[in-house]
Design a protein around this motif. Sequence first.
Motif, PDB file in Angstrom:
ATOM      1  N   MET A  68     -44.199  19.411  98.326  1.00 16.86           N
ATOM      2  CA  MET A  68     -43.219  19.740  97.287  1.00 16.86           C
ATOM      3  C   MET A  68     -43.842  19.668  95.895  1.00 16.86           C
ATOM      4  O   MET A  68     -43.638  20.544  95.054  1.00 16.86           O
ATOM      5  CB  MET A  68     -42.027  18.776  97.382  1.00 16.86           C
ATOM      6  N   GLY A  69     -44.611  18.601  95.667  1.00 14.76           N
ATOM      7  CA  GLY A  69     -45.223  18.414  94.356  1.00 14.76           C
ATOM      8  C   GLY A  69     -46.234  19.488  94.018  1.00 14.76           C
ATOM      9  O   GLY A  69     -46.308  19.955  92.877  1.00 14.76           O
ATOM     10  N   GLU A  70     -47.015  19.906  95.022  1.00 16.86           N
ATOM     11  CA  GLU A  70     -47.979  20.982  94.803  1.00 16.86           C
ATOM     12  C   GLU A  70     -47.258  22.289  94.490  1.00 16.86           C
ATOM     13  O   GLU A  70     -47.691  23.060  93.628  1.00 16.86           O
ATOM     14  CB  GLU A  70     -48.868  21.156  96.040  1.00 16.86           C
ATOM     15  N   ALA A  71     -46.170  22.540  95.205  1.00 20.02           N
ATOM     16  CA  ALA A  71     -45.405  23.772  94.965  1.00 20.02           C
ATOM     17  C   ALA A  71     -44.816  23.787  93.554  1.00 20.02           C
ATOM     18  O   ALA A  71     -44.770  24.832  92.894  1.00 20.02           O
ATOM     19  CB  ALA A  71     -44.293  23.909  96.005  1.00 20.02           C
ATOM     20  N   LEU A  72     -44.387  22.606  93.095  1.00 19.53           N
ATOM     21  CA  LEU A  72     -43.785  22.495  91.759  1.00 19.53           C
ATOM     22  C   LEU A  72     -44.829  22.309  90.665  1.00 19.53           C
ATOM     23  O   LEU A  72     -44.493  22.407  89.477  1.00 19.53           O
ATOM     24  CB  LEU A  72     -42.806  21.315  91.737  1.00 19.53           C
ATOM     25  N   GLU A  73     -46.083  22.018  91.068  1.00 17.71           N
ATOM     26  CA  GLU A  73     -47.183  21.796  90.122  1.00 17.71           C
ATOM     27  C   GLU A  73     -46.827  20.716  89.086  1.00 17.71           C
ATOM     28  O   GLU A  73     -47.003  20.886  87.880  1.00 17.71           O
ATOM     29  CB  GLU A  73     -47.562  23.100  89.410  1.00 17.71           C
ATOM     30  N   ILE A  74     -46.320  19.597  89.586  1.00 16.88           N
ATOM     31  CA  ILE A  74     -45.865  18.521  88.708  1.00 16.88           C
ATOM     32  C   ILE A  74     -47.023  17.948  87.884  1.00 16.88           C
ATOM     33  O   ILE A  74     -46.884  17.722  86.676  1.00 16.88           O
ATOM     34  CB  ILE A  74     -45.196  17.405  89.529  1.00 16.88           C
ATOM     35  N   GLU A  75     -48.158  17.711  88.537  1.00 12.76           N
ATOM     36  CA  GLU A  75     -49.313  17.132  87.843  1.00 12.76           C
ATOM     37  C   GLU A  75     -49.742  18.021  86.676  1.00 12.76           C
ATOM     38  O   GLU A  75     -49.990  17.545  85.565  1.00 12.76           O
ATOM     39  CB  GLU A  75     -50.476  16.965  88.829  1.00 12.76           C
ATOM     40  N   GLU A  76     -49.830  19.310  86.942  1.00 13.35           N
ATOM     41  CA  GLU A  76     -50.249  20.242  85.895  1.00 13.35           C
ATOM     42  C   GLU A  76     -49.260  20.265  84.746  1.00 13.35           C
ATOM     43  O   GLU A  76     -49.649  20.274  83.575  1.00 13.35           O
ATOM     44  CB  GLU A  76     -50.396  21.644  86.472  1.00 13.35           C
ATOM     45  N   LYS A  77     -47.974  20.222  85.069  1.00 14.63           N
ATOM     46  CA  LYS A  77     -46.945  20.248  84.028  1.00 14.63           C
ATOM     47  C   LYS A  77     -46.989  18.975  83.188  1.00 14.63           C
ATOM     48  O   LYS A  77     -46.781  19.014  81.965  1.00 14.63           O
ATOM     49  CB  LYS A  77     -45.562  20.442  84.655  1.00 14.63           C
ATOM     50  N   LEU A  78     -47.252  17.837  83.828  1.00 15.12           N
ATOM     51  CA  LEU A  78     -47.375  16.586  83.078  1.00 15.12           C
ATOM     52  C   LEU A  78     -48.559  16.640  82.117  1.00 15.12           C
ATOM     53  O   LEU A  78     -48.469  16.203  80.969  1.00 15.12           O
ATOM     54  CB  LEU A  78     -47.544  15.405  84.040  1.00 15.12           C
ATOM     55  N   GLU A  79     -49.669  17.181  82.606  1.00 14.38           N
ATOM     56  CA  GLU A  79     -50.858  17.272  81.758  1.00 14.38           C
ATOM     57  C   GLU A  79     -50.644  18.258  80.608  1.00 14.38           C
ATOM     58  O   GLU A  79     -51.116  18.031  79.492  1.00 14.38           O
ATOM     59  CB  GLU A  79     -52.062  17.678  82.606  1.00 14.38           C
ATOM     60  N   VAL A  80     -49.949  19.359  80.887  1.00 11.71           N
ATOM     61  CA  VAL A  80     -49.640  20.329  79.828  1.00 11.71           C
ATOM     62  C   VAL A  80     -48.765  19.670  78.763  1.00 11.71           C
ATOM     63  O   VAL A  80     -48.987  19.843  77.558  1.00 11.71           O
ATOM     64  CB  VAL A  80     -48.933  21.571  80.409  1.00 11.71           C
ATOM     65  N   LEU A  81     -47.753  18.907  79.237  1.00 13.34           N
ATOM     66  CA  LEU A  81     -46.881  18.196  78.297  1.00 13.34           C
ATOM     67  C   LEU A  81     -47.684  17.194  77.483  1.00 13.34           C
ATOM     68  O   LEU A  81     -47.498  17.070  76.263  1.00 13.34           O
ATOM     69  CB  LEU A  81     -45.767  17.477  79.068  1.00 13.34           C
ATOM     70  N   GLY A  82     -48.599  16.481  78.160  1.00 16.96           N
ATOM     71  CA  GLY A  82     -49.429  15.514  77.451  1.00 16.96           C
ATOM     72  C   GLY A  82     -50.316  16.173  76.409  1.00 16.96           C
ATOM     73  O   GLY A  82     -50.465  15.660  75.294  1.00 16.96           O
ATOM     74  N   ARG A  83     -50.897  17.316  76.767  1.00 17.64           N
ATOM     75  CA  ARG A  83     -51.754  18.022  75.807  1.00 17.64           C
ATOM     76  C   ARG A  83     -50.950  18.568  74.639  1.00 17.64           C
ATOM     77  O   ARG A  83     -51.422  18.599  73.501  1.00 17.64           O
ATOM     78  CB  ARG A  83     -52.506  19.157  76.518  1.00 17.64           C
ATOM     79  N   TRP A  84     -49.701  19.005  74.928  1.00 14.72           N
ATOM     80  CA  TRP A  84     -48.823  19.489  73.853  1.00 14.72           C
ATOM     81  C   TRP A  84     -48.516  18.347  72.881  1.00 14.72           C
ATOM     82  O   TRP A  84     -48.567  18.528  71.662  1.00 14.72           O
ATOM     83  CB  TRP A  84     -47.534  20.036  74.445  1.00 14.72           C
ATOM     84  N   MET A  85     -48.226  17.177  73.441  1.00  9.26           N
ATOM     85  CA  MET A  85     -47.978  16.008  72.597  1.00  9.26           C
ATOM     86  C   MET A  85     -49.220  15.642  71.803  1.00  9.26           C
ATOM     87  O   MET A  85     -49.142  15.248  70.634  1.00  9.26           O
ATOM     88  CB  MET A  85     -47.539  14.813  73.457  1.00  9.26           C
ATOM     89  N   GLU A  86     -50.380  15.792  72.446  1.00 10.08           N
ATOM     90  CA  GLU A  86     -51.638  15.465  71.770  1.00 10.08           C
ATOM     91  C   GLU A  86     -51.864  16.362  70.564  1.00 10.08           C
ATOM     92  O   GLU A  86     -52.309  15.909  69.498  1.00 10.08           O
ATOM     93  CB  GLU A  86     -52.795  15.597  72.756  1.00 10.08           C
TER      94      GLU A  86
END
Length: 238
Positions: A68-86
């Motif tokens: 489920m997590g791979e299909a939703l790409e949760i890790e990638e979305k978290l990292e994108v959010l983190g980079r946006w915050m950065e």
Amino acid sequence: MLGTIINSVAILIGGTVGLLLRKGISERFKQTVMQGLGLSVFVIGVSGALKTENMLVVIFSIVFGGIMGEALEIEEKLEVLGRWMEKRVGKGEGLVAKGFVTTSLIYCVGAMAIVGALESGMTGNHETLYAKSLLDGVSSVIFASTLGLGVLLSSVSVFIYQGLITIAAGSLADLLTEAVVIEMSAVGGLLIIGISMNILEIKKVPVGNLLPAVFIPVFYPLVQPAAQYFLQIIEVFL
């Protein structure tokens, strides 16, 4: 929600103290402290994972939660959010995304986060979250002194994550038996081991993509007969 609010504030306060101390700590000390934290997180994860009373539930949860997590790409979305915050607030530190993702997962997937939020929602008892607030507040001092501003931003993740569990707890009360909560905590412990491997730079584990696994035990009793049948088939081939 009171327990979750206090938990988020504790991380903010602890993280702020850590940022103030950061400039006075050399890189050599920071690296040693992070290694020590990684080992501590590993022990916490092992102690939680060993509480399982049904390893099949843990395996089933990790496999299907990972899909489920791979299909939703949760890790990638978290990292994108983190980079946006950065980009917004990081001022070129380069560690904001890492600090945000790492501490968000640590503070969210542990047993105290799950059990505390459930207790808060179902009974109005915030004691577990109060204890978690103290632990998170202290650890955020250390994390922020090494990982920086991203640690403070993880307070938002904690507020949303635990808040949603607290709100949903009432409607899920019939499914949240003691056995189910134990297995949720065990799966969370296994994910914490993955986080420790990331901190220690042993192996990159996509813990974010495994996050749905924590909630699979809630539905396991509904699919348990099919899972046991599946296991019997595997045993035949083995």
